[in-house]
Every structure is written in C-alpha cells, then in structure tokens.
Design a protein around this motif. Structure first.
Motif, PDB file in Angstrom:
ATOM      1  N   ASN A 103       0.825  -1.211   0.000  1.00  0.00           N
ATOM      2  CA  ASN A 103       0.000   0.000   0.000  1.00  0.00           C
ATOM      3  C   ASN A 103       0.861   1.264   0.000  1.00  0.00           C
ATOM      4  O   ASN A 103       0.478   2.274  -0.603  1.00  0.00           O
ATOM      5  CB  ASN A 103      -0.975  -0.009   1.174  1.00  0.00           C
ATOM      6  N   LYS A 111       1.813   1.739  -3.501  1.00  0.00           N
ATOM      7  CA  LYS A 111       0.648   2.233  -4.240  1.00  0.00           C
ATOM      8  C   LYS A 111       0.471   3.735  -4.013  1.00  0.00           C
ATOM      9  O   LYS A 111       0.257   4.495  -4.955  1.00  0.00           O
ATOM     10  CB  LYS A 111      -0.613   1.483  -3.794  1.00  0.00           C
ATOM     11  N   THR A 112       0.584   4.163  -2.776  1.00  0.00           N
ATOM     12  CA  THR A 112       0.353   5.567  -2.430  1.00  0.00           C
ATOM     13  C   THR A 112       1.477   6.480  -2.919  1.00  0.00           C
ATOM     14  O   THR A 112       1.223   7.498  -3.557  1.00  0.00           O
ATOM     15  CB  THR A 112       0.203   5.710  -0.904  1.00  0.00           C
ATOM     16  N   ARG A 113       2.714   6.105  -2.618  1.00  0.00           N
ATOM     17  CA  ARG A 113       3.846   6.993  -2.897  1.00  0.00           C
ATOM     18  C   ARG A 113       4.576   6.684  -4.205  1.00  0.00           C
ATOM     19  O   ARG A 113       5.350   7.500  -4.684  1.00  0.00           O
ATOM     20  CB  ARG A 113       4.838   6.935  -1.746  1.00  0.00           C
ATOM     21  N   ASP A 128      -1.014   2.454 -13.591  1.00  0.00           N
ATOM     22  CA  ASP A 128      -2.105   3.162 -12.909  1.00  0.00           C
ATOM     23  C   ASP A 128      -2.293   2.525 -11.540  1.00  0.00           C
ATOM     24  O   ASP A 128      -2.987   1.529 -11.390  1.00  0.00           O
ATOM     25  CB  ASP A 128      -3.385   3.068 -13.740  1.00  0.00           C
ATOM     26  N   ARG A 129      -1.670   3.116 -10.530  1.00  0.00           N
ATOM     27  CA  ARG A 129      -1.688   2.540  -9.189  1.00  0.00           C
ATOM     28  C   ARG A 129      -3.072   2.575  -8.552  1.00  0.00           C
ATOM     29  O   ARG A 129      -3.335   1.841  -7.605  1.00  0.00           O
ATOM     30  CB  ARG A 129      -0.657   3.252  -8.305  1.00  0.00           C
ATOM     31  N   SER A 130      -3.960   3.402  -9.053  1.00  0.00           N
ATOM     32  CA  SER A 130      -5.310   3.479  -8.473  1.00  0.00           C
ATOM     33  C   SER A 130      -6.124   2.211  -8.749  1.00  0.00           C
ATOM     34  O   SER A 130      -7.142   1.973  -8.101  1.00  0.00           O
ATOM     35  CB  SER A 130      -6.061   4.697  -9.015  1.00  0.00           C
ATOM     36  N   ARG A 131      -5.680   1.392  -9.681  1.00  0.00           N
ATOM     37  CA  ARG A 131      -6.422   0.176 -10.038  1.00  0.00           C
ATOM     38  C   ARG A 131      -6.007  -1.031  -9.206  1.00  0.00           C
ATOM     39  O   ARG A 131      -6.489  -2.136  -9.422  1.00  0.00           O
ATOM     40  CB  ARG A 131      -6.200  -0.149 -11.517  1.00  0.00           C
ATOM     41  N   ALA A 183      -5.411  -3.005  -5.428  1.00  0.00           N
ATOM     42  CA  ALA A 183      -5.854  -3.052  -4.035  1.00  0.00           C
ATOM     43  C   ALA A 183      -5.112  -4.168  -3.319  1.00  0.00           C
ATOM     44  O   ALA A 183      -4.914  -5.251  -3.872  1.00  0.00           O
ATOM     45  CB  ALA A 183      -7.354  -3.292  -3.965  1.00  0.00           C
TER      46      ALA A 183
END
Length: 161
Positions: free
Chosen positions: A12, A15-17, A43-46, A48
């Motif tokens: 995570n 994903k965030t940084r 595209d890290r927003s995809r 989880a």
C-alpha cells in the motif's frame, strides 16, 4: 502485526507513494539500502491490497470482483482450501486471471487430511492434478510451470525450499 500485514502495508505504501525505501541484511551486521519504484506508466489506483481470511471472501465487502487474483503459497496452510477455491469464481471478474502458487506441502496441523485435494495417500492423485480438475469447472488453464521457492537470508546465502 502479522508478517502478511507487513507485506500489505509495504504494498500500500508503494501504491500511495510510488516508491518505498527498504534495507536488507547483506552479511554480519551490514545492511544495504534500496528503493523499490513503481513504473510511472502503471495506474496505481487500479490496485488493491488487503489482509483477510482467505476462507471467508466476501465480494461485496471487497468492492466487487478483481481482474487478477494471486493465491500465493497459502492453499496447503488453510483449514479448508475448498472454501477459497469455491469463492474464486465470484471474486475473479469475467475474463480475469487467477495465479496459484503452491508447494502442496500438506500437513495435518494446518489442513485436515480429508480436505487435502490430492496426495492423501500413495494411490490418490497428485495435488496439482486434483487442483486442475477442480478449477477446470470455472477457469481455463492459461499457463503453468515450476518455480523454485527461495528464501533470502542475506546477500550470499539463499535457502531453496
């Protein structure tokens, strides 16, 4: 905090940084520092990452089905691996992929023998064959292969399991 939770926290953070600093034991007391970076084209927003009970997957609570699901080295450590396998058709989106990695190191202390899918006796099918038959109902085999399981102790010592 569990080891798995630490892995998820690290994922995570990536994903965030988009990057994560970490260090590894090199030898003796020497530690080397590294930075893991996510390709900017991703595209890290995809993505989880979550810690949960693999035998109690709830698609609604997970936010819907996934394009890809990794089942990594956990099947032979679940009290009932069929609960995970039976949930996969709902957890994986149509056309999605399931990646399963397992050494099939069945032990009664983790999984009762009657819930092993294969290799319960010398006459039983191998776990790989039983898994393929079981998964064939909902999924198509795209690829398979063997990969050594390696644990890095330090820069010059690896344990192959």
């Amino acid at each position: 905090q569990s080891t798995w939770a630490s892995f998820i926290d690290a994922a995570n953070a990536l994903k965030t940084r988009g990057e994560l600093s970490f260090s590894l034991l090199a030898e003796g007391a020497r530690v080397d520092s590294f930075v893991a970076r996510v390709d900017p084209a991703v595209d890290r927003s995809r993505v989880a990452f979550e810690v949960g009970d693999a035998t109690k997957l709830d698609v609604a609570a997970l936010g819907g089905a996934f394009d890809a699901v990794l089942v990594g080295n956990v099947l032979c450590r679940l009290p009932n691996p069929f609960l995970l396998l039976d949930a996969l058709p709902a957890v994986v989106a149509p056309g999605g992929l399931v990646f399963i990695s397992s050494p099939f190191s069945w032990l009664d202390r983790f999984t009762p023998r009657n819930l092993w899918f294969g290799s319960q006796t010398d006459a039983a099918p191998r776990s790989r064959d039983a898994l393929l038959r079981y998964m064939d109902t909902h999924f198509e085999l795209v690829s398979e292969g063997d990969a050594p399981f390696c644990i890095r102790e330090h820069a010059r010592k690896f344990e192959y399991v």
